[in-house]
Design a protein around this motif. Structure first.
Motif, PDB file in Angstrom:
ATOM      1  N   THR A  62      41.412  71.172  27.395  1.00 29.25           N
ATOM      2  CA  THR A  62      41.712  70.184  26.395  1.00 29.25           C
ATOM      3  C   THR A  62      40.892  70.807  25.176  1.00 29.25           C
ATOM      4  O   THR A  62      41.429  70.724  24.075  1.00 29.25           O
TER       5      THR A  62
ATOM      6  N   THR B  10      45.877  64.685  36.911  1.00 23.53           N
ATOM      7  CA  THR B  10      44.882  65.489  35.859  1.00 23.53           C
ATOM      8  C   THR B  10      45.169  66.805  35.951  1.00 23.53           C
ATOM      9  O   THR B  10      45.404  67.602  34.908  1.00 23.53           O
TER      10      THR B  10
ATOM     11  N   LEU C 162      38.834  67.687  36.814  1.00 26.86           N
ATOM     12  CA  LEU C 162      38.054  67.229  35.546  1.00 26.86           C
ATOM     13  C   LEU C 162      37.479  68.124  34.839  1.00 26.86           C
ATOM     14  O   LEU C 162      37.746  68.311  33.591  1.00 26.86           O
TER      15      LEU C 162
ATOM     16  N   PHE D 269      49.890  62.727  25.953  1.00 25.08           N
ATOM     17  CA  PHE D 269      49.014  63.227  26.885  1.00 25.08           C
ATOM     18  C   PHE D 269      47.649  63.362  26.623  1.00 25.08           C
ATOM     19  O   PHE D 269      46.747  63.083  27.482  1.00 25.08           O
ATOM     20  N   LEU D 270      47.195  63.957  25.407  1.00 18.38           N
ATOM     21  CA  LEU D 270      45.977  64.118  25.078  1.00 18.38           C
ATOM     22  C   LEU D 270      45.361  62.591  24.789  1.00 18.38           C
ATOM     23  O   LEU D 270      44.022  62.618  25.508  1.00 18.38           O
TER      24      LEU D 270
ATOM     25  N   LEU E 177      41.450  58.034  29.828  1.00 21.42           N
ATOM     26  CA  LEU E 177      41.284  57.898  31.013  1.00 21.42           C
ATOM     27  C   LEU E 177      39.516  58.249  31.375  1.00 21.42           C
ATOM     28  O   LEU E 177      39.072  57.622  32.108  1.00 21.42           O
ATOM     29  N   LEU E 178      39.236  59.189  30.275  1.00 18.44           N
ATOM     30  CA  LEU E 178      37.842  59.645  30.537  1.00 18.44           C
ATOM     31  C   LEU E 178      36.880  58.464  29.935  1.00 18.44           C
ATOM     32  O   LEU E 178      35.947  58.095  30.540  1.00 18.44           O
TER      33      LEU E 178
ATOM     34  N   SER F   3      45.996  59.835  26.486  1.00 19.33           N
ATOM     35  CA  SER F   3      46.129  59.395  27.746  1.00 19.33           C
ATOM     36  C   SER F   3      44.683  59.915  28.418  1.00 19.33           C
ATOM     37  O   SER F   3      44.075  59.019  29.056  1.00 19.33           O
ATOM     38  N   PHE F   4      44.464  61.289  28.397  1.00 15.75           N
ATOM     39  CA  PHE F   4      43.334  61.816  29.034  1.00 15.75           C
ATOM     40  C   PHE F   4      42.209  61.406  28.219  1.00 15.75           C
ATOM     41  O   PHE F   4      41.391  61.000  29.328  1.00 15.75           O
TER      42      PHE F   4
ATOM     43  N   ALA G 193      40.135  70.320  33.293  1.00 13.47           N
ATOM     44  CA  ALA G 193      40.930  69.817  32.285  1.00 13.47           C
ATOM     45  C   ALA G 193      40.281  69.535  30.811  1.00 13.47           C
ATOM     46  O   ALA G 193      40.836  69.582  29.963  1.00 13.47           O
TER      47      ALA G 193
ATOM     48  N   TYR H 182      48.460  67.173  33.973  1.00 13.71           N
ATOM     49  CA  TYR H 182      48.136  67.267  32.499  1.00 13.71           C
ATOM     50  C   TYR H 182      47.580  68.539  32.282  1.00 13.71           C
ATOM     51  O   TYR H 182      47.960  69.362  31.092  1.00 13.71           O
ATOM     52  N   THR H 183      46.650  69.233  32.877  1.00 14.36           N
ATOM     53  CA  THR H 183      46.291  70.526  32.563  1.00 14.36           C
ATOM     54  C   THR H 183      47.167  71.605  32.588  1.00 14.36           C
ATOM     55  O   THR H 183      47.281  72.569  31.764  1.00 14.36           O
TER      56      THR H 183
END
Length: 213
Positions: A45, A140, A38, A186-187, A193-194, A189-190, A41, A143-144
């Protein structure tokens, strides 16, 4: 992959390089868990938004500034006249490519090297909550990896006319995908998620300890 004169030759195309990079970050997130990946990531981001998709930041700042101007115009048109006109940041403003690359690398390195207070101890086994942490960590990490591959592809596309690399390396970089159409998904979604994780932690903090009223 091909066999020539008794030798096995593997062509490192962009597709294979992409899969290797995505696999590395996914495996890292899976093995170390969500809490560890995390941190990386979040900094990746931030670096991606500042250096690759700076237009998102520019649009956000200009929109916020436009709202402030309209608010002050409602209160006092005279005061609004002394404020800079909108947009405050030109839409075509862009930092030099080398600076963008350096900033992205620095933020990625900070994410890898900095130990967040939420990381805890390394995972061991598959039982209990480790299952969820590994699954979230793998996703994650994927995603990274997507952000890293996209950033490299974008930087290379913008700077390949100024540098000269060996033909094999150039061919590999030319084949890297930018994931341009899916990056916003993806951005989002992340970030979602946060929000879910933060809400879950907040709700658990409100629960009374067991045995107490």
């Amino acid at each position: 992959m091909r066999l020539e004169n008794g030798q096995l030759i593997i062509d490192l195309t962009g597709s294979l390089l992409t899969f290797l990079l995505l696999g590395f970050w996914t495996a890292l997130g899976w093995s170390r868990g969500f809490r560890y990946i995390l941190t990386i990531a979040m900094f990746t981001t931030l670096g991606y938004l500042l250096t690759v998709r700076a237009d998102v930041i520019v649009t956000l700042v200009n929109g916020l500034y436009g709202f402030i101007v309209r608010f002050f115009n409602f209160i006092s048109p005279t005061l609004t006249a002394i404020l800079p006109p909108t947009p405050i940041i030109p839409a075509n403003a862009e930092a030099p490519l080398l600076l963008r690359v350096v900033v992205f690398i620095i933020l990625l390195a900070v994410g890898v090297g900095w130990k967040g207070p939420w990381e805890g101890t390394p995972l061991s086994g598959w039982s209990g909550g480790n299952r969820q942490l590994r699954l979230l960590g793998g996703l994650t990490g994927l995603y990274t990896g997507i952000l890293v591959v996209s950033a490299v592809a974008v930087f290379w596309a913008a700077g390949r006319g100024f540098v000269e690399f060996p033909p094999t390396l150039s061919a590999m970089l030319n084949s890297l995908p930018t994931f341009g159409a899916t990056i916003p998904v993806f951005l989002a979604s992340f970030i979602f998620l946060l929000m879910i994780v933060s809400l879950s932690v907040f709700v658990r903090g409100l629960q009374a300890p067991a045995g107490k009223k």
